[in-house]
Write a protein that holds these residues in place. Structure first.
Motif, mmCIF file in Angstrom:
data_model
loop_
_atom_site.group_PDB
_atom_site.id
_atom_site.type_symbol
_atom_site.label_atom_id
_atom_site.label_comp_id
_atom_site.label_asym_id
_atom_site.label_seq_id
_atom_site.Cartn_x
_atom_site.Cartn_y
_atom_site.Cartn_z
ATOM 1 N N LEU A 23 0.835 -1.205 0.000
ATOM 2 C CA LEU A 23 0.000 0.000 0.000
ATOM 3 C C LEU A 23 0.867 1.252 0.000
ATOM 4 C CD1 LEU A 23 -2.718 -0.891 2.633
ATOM 5 C CD2 LEU A 23 -3.051 -0.563 0.199
ATOM 6 N N PRO A 24 0.369 2.351 -0.566
ATOM 7 C CA PRO A 24 1.087 3.617 -0.476
ATOM 8 C C PRO A 24 1.217 4.055 0.985
ATOM 9 C CG PRO A 24 -0.627 3.745 -2.133
ATOM 10 C CD PRO A 24 -0.835 2.460 -1.384
ATOM 11 N N PRO A 25 2.197 4.899 1.292
ATOM 12 C CA PRO A 25 2.428 5.311 2.677
ATOM 13 C C PRO A 25 1.241 6.077 3.265
ATOM 14 C CG PRO A 25 3.800 6.581 1.151
ATOM 15 C CD PRO A 25 3.141 5.509 0.350
ATOM 16 N N GLY A 26 0.953 5.779 4.532
ATOM 17 C CA GLY A 26 -0.072 6.522 5.273
ATOM 18 C C GLY A 26 -1.496 6.110 4.986
ATOM 19 N N GLY A 27 -1.709 5.085 4.189
ATOM 20 C CA GLY A 27 -3.068 4.670 3.843
ATOM 21 C C GLY A 27 -3.876 4.294 5.078
ATOM 22 N N ILE A 28 -5.098 4.777 5.136
ATOM 23 C CA ILE A 28 -6.001 4.500 6.253
ATOM 24 C C ILE A 28 -7.050 3.505 5.793
ATOM 25 C CG2 ILE A 28 -7.715 5.494 7.825
ATOM 26 C CD1 ILE A 28 -6.149 8.176 7.527
ATOM 27 N N ASP A 29 -7.206 2.418 6.532
ATOM 28 C CA ASP A 29 -8.184 1.383 6.228
ATOM 29 C C ASP A 29 -9.573 1.917 6.580
ATOM 30 O OD1 ASP A 29 -9.811 -0.872 6.067
ATOM 31 O OD2 ASP A 29 -8.347 -2.182 7.039
ATOM 32 N N VAL A 30 -10.408 2.123 5.575
ATOM 33 C CA VAL A 30 -11.738 2.706 5.781
ATOM 34 C C VAL A 30 -12.609 1.820 6.667
ATOM 35 C CG1 VAL A 30 -13.872 3.396 4.591
ATOM 36 C CG2 VAL A 30 -11.657 4.103 3.701
ATOM 37 N N SER A 31 -12.355 0.495 6.671
ATOM 38 C CA SER A 31 -13.181 -0.405 7.491
ATOM 39 C C SER A 31 -13.020 -0.129 8.981
ATOM 40 C CB SER A 31 -12.861 -1.872 7.184
ATOM 41 O OG SER A 31 -11.564 -2.205 7.622
ATOM 42 N N GLU A 32 -11.968 0.611 9.362
ATOM 43 C CA GLU A 32 -11.801 0.991 10.764
ATOM 44 C C GLU A 32 -12.689 2.178 11.137
ATOM 45 O OE1 GLU A 32 -7.612 1.588 11.405
ATOM 46 O OE2 GLU A 32 -7.134 -0.486 10.852
ATOM 47 N N MET A 33 -13.282 2.836 10.123
ATOM 48 C CA MET A 33 -14.133 4.016 10.363
ATOM 49 C C MET A 33 -15.600 3.765 10.051
ATOM 50 S SD MET A 33 -11.694 7.013 8.828
ATOM 51 C CE MET A 33 -11.336 6.193 7.288
ATOM 52 N N ARG A 34 -15.861 2.900 9.071
ATOM 53 C CA ARG A 34 -17.247 2.626 8.675
ATOM 54 C C ARG A 34 -17.332 1.262 8.019
ATOM 55 N NH1 ARG A 34 -17.606 3.179 3.165
ATOM 56 N NH2 ARG A 34 -16.208 4.647 2.171
ATOM 57 N N GLN A 35 -18.553 0.811 7.809
ATOM 58 C CA GLN A 35 -18.815 -0.486 7.189
ATOM 59 C C GLN A 35 -18.367 -0.472 5.724
ATOM 60 O OE1 GLN A 35 -20.289 -2.959 9.001
ATOM 61 N NE2 GLN A 35 -20.286 -4.462 7.364
ATOM 62 N N VAL A 36 -17.653 -1.503 5.310
ATOM 63 C CA VAL A 36 -17.221 -1.679 3.921
ATOM 64 C C VAL A 36 -17.752 -3.036 3.474
ATOM 65 C CG1 VAL A 36 -15.193 -2.001 2.432
ATOM 66 C CG2 VAL A 36 -15.146 -0.262 4.222
ATOM 67 N N PRO A 37 -18.309 -3.133 2.254
ATOM 68 C CA PRO A 37 -18.812 -4.442 1.789
ATOM 69 C C PRO A 37 -17.722 -5.512 1.862
ATOM 70 C CG PRO A 37 -19.455 -2.681 0.282
ATOM 71 C CD PRO A 37 -18.506 -2.068 1.271
ATOM 72 N N ASP A 38 -18.141 -6.760 2.097
ATOM 73 C CA ASP A 38 -17.200 -7.876 2.244
ATOM 74 C C ASP A 38 -16.320 -8.097 1.020
ATOM 75 O OD1 ASP A 38 -18.132 -8.355 4.776
ATOM 76 O OD2 ASP A 38 -19.421 -10.027 4.207
ATOM 77 N N ASN A 39 -16.803 -7.687 -0.155
ATOM 78 C CA ASN A 39 -16.031 -7.910 -1.375
ATOM 79 C C ASN A 39 -15.064 -6.758 -1.688
ATOM 80 O OD1 ASN A 39 -18.121 -6.054 -2.169
ATOM 81 N ND2 ASN A 39 -17.753 -6.620 -4.290
ATOM 82 N N GLN A 40 -14.915 -5.809 -0.740
ATOM 83 C CA GLN A 40 -14.054 -4.648 -0.963
ATOM 84 C C GLN A 40 -13.063 -4.438 0.169
ATOM 85 O OE1 GLN A 40 -16.322 -1.048 -1.282
ATOM 86 N NE2 GLN A 40 -17.177 -1.557 -3.273
#
Length: 193
Positions: A23-40
């Motif tokens: 991953l590029p530097p500093g990338g934030i995993d969106v699933s830690e902030m909100r629901q993300v579909p299982d296929n993403q």
């Protein structure tokens, strides 16, 4: 410069370890902030509206390889967005760490799209790579959304403008995305069911 970028990107587990990619530097995993579909899996830049998305989509057997990237782009494009496909070309499979890819295509497009249904539209360059895995019934879609112009009235206009970016907060580049795509590896085919 390419070696500098490559050294900054670290392998990250995706889909519970079924895949990994740099991953590029500093990338934030969106699933830690909100629901993300299982296929993403969705990652955002900490200071810009840039995002990288990896999606496991149903393999479109009826769509020829040379039309599949456009098919998926048009399927994902916001109906209210103005879109223009700038280029589409074959991506050389020998550059990929992912084995078993039958066909790979990259597409670049420009969109004028509003955030959160606002009237103000931002210009976003979309870099998309499609990796076709018919043996798993999957089209693997990797997308880099790179805003190139933010409308002054957009809610995005106030983000990241107060603090000059540090090296780790510098905007991501197409080269970062290319490294992400080329480094993607499959560790557990069981993810495909």
């Amino acid at each position: 410069m390419g070696d500098e970028i490559n050294q900054q990107q670290e392998a990250h587990r995706l889909f519970g370890g079924a895949f990994s990619a740099c991953l590029p530097p500093g990338g934030i995993d969106v699933s830690e902030m909100r629901q993300v579909p299982d296929n993403q899996e969705v990652f955002v830049h900490p200071c810009t509206d840039q995002s990288i998305i990896i999606e496991l989509l149903e393999y479109q057997a009826g769509v020829p390889d040379e039309n599949a990237a456009r098919y998926h782009f048009e399927d994902l494009a916001d109906a209210s967005a103005t879109t223009e496909i700038l280029s589409q070309e074959l991506f050389m499979p020998h550059l990929l760490a992912l084995e078993g890819c039958s066909s790979a295509w990259q597409l670049t497009a420009r969109q004028l799209v509003a955030k959160f249904n606002e009237e103000a539209k931002n210009e976003v360059t979309v870099h998309l790579t499609l990796l076709r895995l018919p043996q798993y019934g999957t089209d693997l879609l990797l997308t880099f959304n790179n805003p190139t112009w933010i409308h002054p009235l957009s809610s995005s206009a106030a983000q990241g403008t107060e603090v000059p970016p540090t090296f780790s907060q510098a905007p991501w580049t197409v080269e970062h995305f290319h490294i992400f795509v080329c480094s993607l590896r499959l560790h557990d085919p069981g993810i495909f069911g």
